[in-house]
Design a protein around this motif. Structure first.
Motif, PDB file in Angstrom:
ATOM      1  N   LEU A   1       0.853  -1.177   0.000  1.00 48.27           N
ATOM      2  CA  LEU A   1       0.000   0.000   0.000  1.00 48.27           C
ATOM      3  C   LEU A   1       0.895   1.234   0.000  1.00 48.27           C
ATOM      4  O   LEU A   1       1.626   1.485   0.959  1.00 48.27           O
ATOM      5  N   ALA A   2       0.821   2.008  -1.095  1.00 52.19           N
ATOM      6  CA  ALA A   2       1.658   3.197  -1.240  1.00 52.19           C
ATOM      7  C   ALA A   2       0.973   4.404  -0.603  1.00 52.19           C
ATOM      8  O   ALA A   2       0.742   5.430  -1.241  1.00 52.19           O
ATOM      9  N   SER A   3       0.631   4.268   0.656  1.00 51.26           N
ATOM     10  CA  SER A   3      -0.117   5.310   1.363  1.00 51.26           C
ATOM     11  C   SER A   3       0.033   5.101   2.864  1.00 51.26           C
ATOM     12  O   SER A   3       0.042   3.970   3.343  1.00 51.26           O
TER      13      SER A   3
ATOM     14  N   ARG B   1      -7.285   3.451   4.725  1.00 53.13           N
ATOM     15  CA  ARG B   1      -7.077   2.507   3.620  1.00 53.13           C
ATOM     16  C   ARG B   1      -6.473   1.206   4.141  1.00 53.13           C
ATOM     17  O   ARG B   1      -6.836   0.125   3.683  1.00 53.13           O
ATOM     18  N   HIS B   2      -5.563   1.324   5.076  1.00 51.07           N
ATOM     19  CA  HIS B   2      -4.962   0.133   5.677  1.00 51.07           C
ATOM     20  C   HIS B   2      -6.036  -0.724   6.336  1.00 51.07           C
ATOM     21  O   HIS B   2      -6.077  -1.957   6.154  1.00 51.07           O
ATOM     22  N   ARG B   3      -6.925  -0.083   7.090  1.00 49.50           N
ATOM     23  CA  ARG B   3      -7.992  -0.822   7.772  1.00 49.50           C
ATOM     24  C   ARG B   3      -8.922  -1.500   6.770  1.00 49.50           C
ATOM     25  O   ARG B   3      -9.369  -2.631   6.994  1.00 49.50           O
ATOM     26  N   LEU B   4      -9.243  -0.815   5.676  1.00 43.55           N
ATOM     27  CA  LEU B   4     -10.117  -1.408   4.660  1.00 43.55           C
ATOM     28  C   LEU B   4      -9.514  -2.679   4.079  1.00 43.55           C
ATOM     29  O   LEU B   4     -10.208  -3.693   3.911  1.00 43.55           O
ATOM     30  N   LEU B   5      -8.230  -2.636   3.763  1.00 44.42           N
ATOM     31  CA  LEU B   5      -7.577  -3.821   3.210  1.00 44.42           C
ATOM     32  C   LEU B   5      -7.570  -4.964   4.222  1.00 44.42           C
ATOM     33  O   LEU B   5      -7.844  -6.120   3.868  1.00 44.42           O
ATOM     34  N   LYS B   6      -7.300  -4.650   5.475  1.00 41.79           N
ATOM     35  CA  LYS B   6      -7.308  -5.688   6.506  1.00 41.79           C
ATOM     36  C   LYS B   6      -8.699  -6.284   6.675  1.00 41.79           C
ATOM     37  O   LYS B   6      -8.834  -7.483   6.945  1.00 41.79           O
ATOM     38  N   THR B   7      -9.733  -5.460   6.478  1.00 42.79           N
ATOM     39  CA  THR B   7     -11.111  -5.937   6.601  1.00 42.79           C
ATOM     40  C   THR B   7     -11.405  -7.066   5.625  1.00 42.79           C
ATOM     41  O   THR B   7     -12.152  -7.997   5.942  1.00 42.79           O
ATOM     42  N   VAL B   8     -10.816  -6.996   4.418  1.00 43.97           N
ATOM     43  CA  VAL B   8     -11.068  -8.039   3.414  1.00 43.97           C
ATOM     44  C   VAL B   8      -9.933  -9.047   3.344  1.00 43.97           C
ATOM     45  O   VAL B   8      -9.774  -9.762   2.359  1.00 43.97           O
ATOM     46  N   GLY B   9      -9.123  -9.118   4.409  1.00 44.93           N
ATOM     47  CA  GLY B   9      -8.140 -10.186   4.514  1.00 44.93           C
ATOM     48  C   GLY B   9      -6.774  -9.907   3.930  1.00 44.93           C
ATOM     49  O   GLY B   9      -5.934 -10.807   3.849  1.00 44.93           O
ATOM     50  N   ILE B  10      -6.531  -8.659   3.493  1.00 48.95           N
ATOM     51  CA  ILE B  10      -5.226  -8.306   2.941  1.00 48.95           C
ATOM     52  C   ILE B  10      -4.430  -7.535   3.996  1.00 48.95           C
ATOM     53  O   ILE B  10      -4.879  -6.492   4.470  1.00 48.95           O
ATOM     54  N   GLU B  11      -3.265  -8.039   4.356  1.00 49.73           N
ATOM     55  CA  GLU B  11      -2.380  -7.344   5.288  1.00 49.73           C
ATOM     56  C   GLU B  11      -1.222  -6.757   4.467  1.00 49.73           C
ATOM     57  O   GLU B  11      -0.239  -7.440   4.195  1.00 49.73           O
ATOM     58  N   PRO B  12      -1.343  -5.499   4.046  1.00 47.12           N
ATOM     59  CA  PRO B  12      -0.335  -4.950   3.146  1.00 47.12           C
ATOM     60  C   PRO B  12       0.932  -4.511   3.871  1.00 47.12           C
ATOM     61  O   PRO B  12       0.914  -4.247   5.080  1.00 47.12           O
ATOM     62  N   VAL B  13       1.998  -4.455   3.127  1.00 50.32           N
ATOM     63  CA  VAL B  13       3.180  -3.735   3.587  1.00 50.32           C
ATOM     64  C   VAL B  13       2.953  -2.273   3.227  1.00 50.32           C
ATOM     65  O   VAL B  13       2.626  -1.946   2.081  1.00 50.32           O
ATOM     66  N   VAL B  14       3.075  -1.388   4.198  1.00 50.94           N
ATOM     67  CA  VAL B  14       2.818   0.038   3.970  1.00 50.94           C
ATOM     68  C   VAL B  14       4.125   0.757   3.693  1.00 50.94           C
ATOM     69  O   VAL B  14       5.050   0.724   4.515  1.00 50.94           O
TER      70      VAL B  14
ATOM     71  N   ASN C   1      11.486  -9.704  -1.115  1.00 53.47           N
ATOM     72  CA  ASN C   1      11.244  -9.964  -2.540  1.00 53.47           C
ATOM     73  C   ASN C   1      10.772  -8.669  -3.197  1.00 53.47           C
ATOM     74  O   ASN C   1       9.728  -8.612  -3.814  1.00 53.47           O
ATOM     75  N   GLY C   2      11.552  -7.619  -3.037  1.00 53.30           N
ATOM     76  CA  GLY C   2      11.135  -6.271  -3.418  1.00 53.30           C
ATOM     77  C   GLY C   2      10.667  -6.112  -4.850  1.00 53.30           C
ATOM     78  O   GLY C   2       9.815  -5.273  -5.134  1.00 53.30           O
ATOM     79  N   LYS C   3      11.242  -6.875  -5.790  1.00 55.75           N
ATOM     80  CA  LYS C   3      10.857  -6.718  -7.189  1.00 55.75           C
ATOM     81  C   LYS C   3       9.622  -7.535  -7.549  1.00 55.75           C
ATOM     82  O   LYS C   3       9.118  -7.445  -8.662  1.00 55.75           O
TER      83      LYS C   3
ATOM     84  N   LEU D   1       3.048  -6.094  -5.735  1.00 60.58           N
ATOM     85  CA  LEU D   1       1.854  -5.481  -6.316  1.00 60.58           C
ATOM     86  C   LEU D   1       1.591  -4.227  -5.491  1.00 60.58           C
ATOM     87  O   LEU D   1       1.377  -4.303  -4.281  1.00 60.58           O
ATOM     88  N   ILE D   2       1.633  -3.065  -6.142  1.00 64.45           N
ATOM     89  CA  ILE D   2       1.606  -1.791  -5.424  1.00 64.45           C
ATOM     90  C   ILE D   2       0.312  -1.047  -5.721  1.00 64.45           C
ATOM     91  O   ILE D   2      -0.037  -0.820  -6.886  1.00 64.45           O
ATOM     92  N   LEU D   3      -0.377  -0.636  -4.652  1.00 70.09           N
ATOM     93  CA  LEU D   3      -1.619   0.120  -4.794  1.00 70.09           C
ATOM     94  C   LEU D   3      -1.407   1.564  -4.339  1.00 70.09           C
ATOM     95  O   LEU D   3      -1.016   1.822  -3.205  1.00 70.09           O
ATOM     96  N   GLY D   4      -1.670   2.490  -5.271  1.00 64.87           N
ATOM     97  CA  GLY D   4      -1.665   3.908  -4.938  1.00 64.87           C
ATOM     98  C   GLY D   4      -3.074   4.461  -5.070  1.00 64.87           C
ATOM     99  O   GLY D   4      -3.821   4.050  -5.970  1.00 64.87           O
ATOM    100  N   CYS D   5      -3.472   5.350  -4.173  1.00 64.97           N
ATOM    101  CA  CYS D   5      -4.820   5.923  -4.194  1.00 64.97           C
ATOM    102  C   CYS D   5      -4.767   7.421  -3.894  1.00 64.97           C
ATOM    103  O   CYS D   5      -3.853   7.897  -3.220  1.00 64.97           O
ATOM    104  N   ASP D   6      -5.780   8.123  -4.372  1.00 68.83           N
ATOM    105  CA  ASP D   6      -5.936   9.522  -3.996  1.00 68.83           C
ATOM    106  C   ASP D   6      -7.409   9.904  -4.121  1.00 68.83           C
ATOM    107  O   ASP D   6      -8.104   9.421  -5.018  1.00 68.83           O
TER     108      ASP D   6
END
Length: 210
Positions: free
Chosen positions: A10-12, A17-30, A74-76, A79-84
């Motif tokens: 999560l590019a934010s 937004r973090h909470r929303l992703l966790k709600t649907v089972g995604i634990e992103p790296v911020v 595994n930096g390369k 999958l990166i999500l940006g939002c505004d």
């Protein structure tokens, strides 16, 4: 079969937004993009949020490409999500208010009116590489709010950190009569749109469940 080693980023720094992703089972790296939003000046709200979302995702993407192991093992393979998000009222684009006085003046305009909340989504697959950029609009019907309520709300500090000067998932939710469109889009990330974008890139949202 999706590579289990791919990391959802999560590019934010947005907690909502973090909470929303966790709600649907995604634990992103911020990873905060640190992108200067003032560097993009566009009058069309759709183009504005899409360009900003794209810029944020690409900024984090460049960081991962240049220094892949500084952020992720595994930096390369990320999958990166940006939002505004911005709110439009009467043809005027509202981002975050500059201060309390601006927030009060803005709420005097919002009270009893209807605004359009635009959120741009950019999903960057570094491994392919491929980039999808889409946006969604939700119509927000604001309640009629009196001066005391406006001042009290602004004093909480909540609207100072929000596009459009309100957080529907917080105290500001009491001042919204109804929504026409995607509810989570108003929080800063349309979950149905994200699912669709993931599918277009060849993923399923369940692939990222923990």
């Amino acid at each position: 079969m999706v590579d289990s080693a791919i990391t959802f980023v999560l590019a934010s720094a947005s907690p909502a937004r973090h909470r929303l992703l966790k709600t649907v089972g995604i634990e992103p790296v911020v990873i905060n993009s640190d992108f200067d939003e003032s560097s993009i000046q566009i009058d069309d709200p759709t183009a504005l949020v899409e360009q900003l979302a794209k810029a944020k995702a690409e900024a984090v993407g460049r960081r991962l490409k240049d220094h892949p192991h500084s952020y992720l093992a595994n930096g390369k393979n990320a999958l990166i999500l940006g939002c505004d998000s911005v709110l439009v009222m009467g043809g005027e684009i509202y981002g975050k208010p500059a201060d309390k006085l601006e927030a009060i003046a803005r709420w005097q305009n919002l009270s009893g009116n209807v605004g359009q909340l635009y959120t741009g989504h950019a999903l960057l697959d570094l491994n392919k590489p491929k980039l999808l950029v889409l946006s969604r609009i939700t119509h927000v019907h604001f309640a009629t709010v009196d001066q005391e309520e406006i001042r009290s709300y602004v004093e909480t500090g909540e609207p100072l950190n929000c596009a459009g000067c309100f957080a529907i998932e917080g105290k500001g939710g009491a001042f919204v009569d109804r929504l026409d469109g995607c509810h989570t889009n108003v929080i800063g990330l349309s979950l149905p749109l994200l699912r669709s974008m993931l599918r277009e890139l060849g993923y399923g949202i369940t692939n990222f469940w923990n």
